[in-house]
Design an enzyme around this catalytic site. Sequence first.
Site, PDB file in Angstrom:
ATOM      1  N   ASP A 133       0.832  -1.208   0.000  1.00 55.70           N
ATOM      2  CA  ASP A 133       0.000   0.000   0.000  1.00 55.70           C
ATOM      3  C   ASP A 133       0.863   1.253   0.000  1.00 55.70           C
ATOM      4  O   ASP A 133       2.085   1.174   0.155  1.00 55.70           O
ATOM      5  CB  ASP A 133      -1.032   0.005   1.144  1.00 55.70           C
ATOM      6  CG  ASP A 133      -0.424  -0.250   2.517  1.00 55.70           C
ATOM      7  OD1 ASP A 133       0.812  -0.303   2.642  1.00 55.70           O
ATOM      8  OD2 ASP A 133      -1.200  -0.383   3.479  1.00 55.70           O
ATOM      9  N   HIS A 186      -8.966  -2.737   8.734  1.00 55.21           N
ATOM     10  CA  HIS A 186      -8.419  -2.720   7.366  1.00 55.21           C
ATOM     11  C   HIS A 186      -7.176  -3.615   7.269  1.00 55.21           C
ATOM     12  O   HIS A 186      -6.447  -3.799   8.243  1.00 55.21           O
ATOM     13  CB  HIS A 186      -8.175  -1.286   6.860  1.00 55.21           C
ATOM     14  CG  HIS A 186      -7.007  -0.559   7.416  1.00 55.21           C
ATOM     15  ND1 HIS A 186      -7.006   0.796   7.627  1.00 55.21           N
ATOM     16  CD2 HIS A 186      -5.770  -0.983   7.795  1.00 55.21           C
ATOM     17  CE1 HIS A 186      -5.825   1.160   8.089  1.00 55.21           C
ATOM     18  NE2 HIS A 186      -5.063   0.110   8.211  1.00 55.21           N
ATOM     19  N   ASN A 225      -9.728  -0.349  12.579  1.00 53.27           N
ATOM     20  CA  ASN A 225     -11.067  -0.546  11.993  1.00 53.27           C
ATOM     21  C   ASN A 225     -11.137  -1.838  11.166  1.00 53.27           C
ATOM     22  O   ASN A 225     -12.112  -2.073  10.463  1.00 53.27           O
ATOM     23  CB  ASN A 225     -11.453   0.658  11.132  1.00 53.27           C
ATOM     24  CG  ASN A 225     -10.522   0.850   9.929  1.00 53.27           C
ATOM     25  OD1 ASN A 225      -9.593   0.069   9.729  1.00 53.27           O
ATOM     26  ND2 ASN A 225     -10.776   1.885   9.147  1.00 53.27           N
ATOM     27  N   GLU A 250     -10.154  -0.412   3.325  1.00 56.69           N
ATOM     28  CA  GLU A 250     -10.960   0.106   4.427  1.00 56.69           C
ATOM     29  C   GLU A 250     -12.311  -0.628   4.492  1.00 56.69           C
ATOM     30  O   GLU A 250     -12.697  -1.306   3.529  1.00 56.69           O
ATOM     31  CB  GLU A 250     -11.196   1.610   4.209  1.00 56.69           C
ATOM     32  CG  GLU A 250      -9.922   2.453   4.227  1.00 56.69           C
ATOM     33  CD  GLU A 250      -9.438   2.778   5.640  1.00 56.69           C
ATOM     34  OE1 GLU A 250      -9.496   1.904   6.528  1.00 56.69           O
ATOM     35  OE2 GLU A 250      -8.971   3.917   5.847  1.00 56.69           O
TER      36      GLU A 250
HETATM   37  P1  PGA Z   1       0.170  -0.345  12.747  1.00 51.67           P
HETATM   38  O1  PGA Z   1      -0.729  -0.161  11.462  1.00 51.67           O
HETATM   39  O2  PGA Z   1       1.051  -1.504  12.495  1.00 51.67           O
HETATM   40  O3  PGA Z   1       0.931   0.946  12.853  1.00 51.67           O
HETATM   41  O4  PGA Z   1      -0.744  -0.572  13.908  1.00 51.67           O
HETATM   42  C1  PGA Z   1      -1.373  -1.270  10.930  1.00 51.67           C
HETATM   43  C2  PGA Z   1      -2.392  -0.828   9.911  1.00 51.67           C
HETATM   44  O5  PGA Z   1      -2.971   0.244  10.035  1.00 51.67           O
HETATM   45  O6  PGA Z   1      -2.657  -1.615   8.978  1.00 51.67           O
END
Ligand code: PGA
Length: 232
Positions: free
Chosen positions: A66, A131, A129, A136
């Site tokens: 991403d 994702h 959330n 999303e």
């Molecule tokens: P994080 O992000 O590893 O910083 O918790 C994960 C994500 O948002 O997919």
Amino acid sequence: MKIIRSTSYEHMSQKATDYLIHRMCQSGPVNIGLATGNTPIGMYRFLNQYIKLGFDISNVHFYNIDEYYGLSEDHPGSCAYYLKKMFYHPSSVAASHIHRLYGENIREIEREIQERGGLDTVVLGIGRNGHIAYNEPSTPFNSETHILSITVESKIQHSKDFGGIVAVPEQAVTIGIKTIMHAKHVLLMVNGAEKAQILKKVLAGPVTEEVPASILKVHPDVTVIADKEALE
Ligand code: PGA
């Protein structure tokens, strides 16, 4: 879904490193999709150590899964910058083996992944959330690589990377849910109490587009490595 309970962040990172080293050990070309975020930082640190000790990754191609739409690879908030700093640069990954994702190459990347035999493994974190990569809630399960609008929850979660919510880009690019589901193996890393609620929803709730990670329950080979706080 195989769940590995780790005792600490360090332990989760070691387990994830072992997992990935095994995947990369195969003979012939191996395509790996890589996540960014806080979760895999420890894993990249361990991987860099192994590679510096002589572990050969010349057969491996890496795909950034991403990216924030419109950010250059030199922007410190970009996923490309993160992966360069955390992994590609310390491990001296050949430029020809790094496949960056940005808004203009979504079709090419999707085609390239298919032409190279698909992803062997995709490494994922999870958003609060639900994702995965940057898919999303409400993203169709049959989505391929695409551009999307970032939700407010995700902007809040990642605001620190940009020095505030208003500086978080409006859009992101991500490999699709379908692209993830076509990977042979999926590694999902989860740590910390702040992920406990969403992890419970994924593990115990229904498979629904409202919780993108819930689709992983129907993938034939998913390994979840989570610390005890996330599994509370
Ligand atoms: P994080 O992000 O590893 O910083 O918790 C994960 C994500 O948002 O997919």
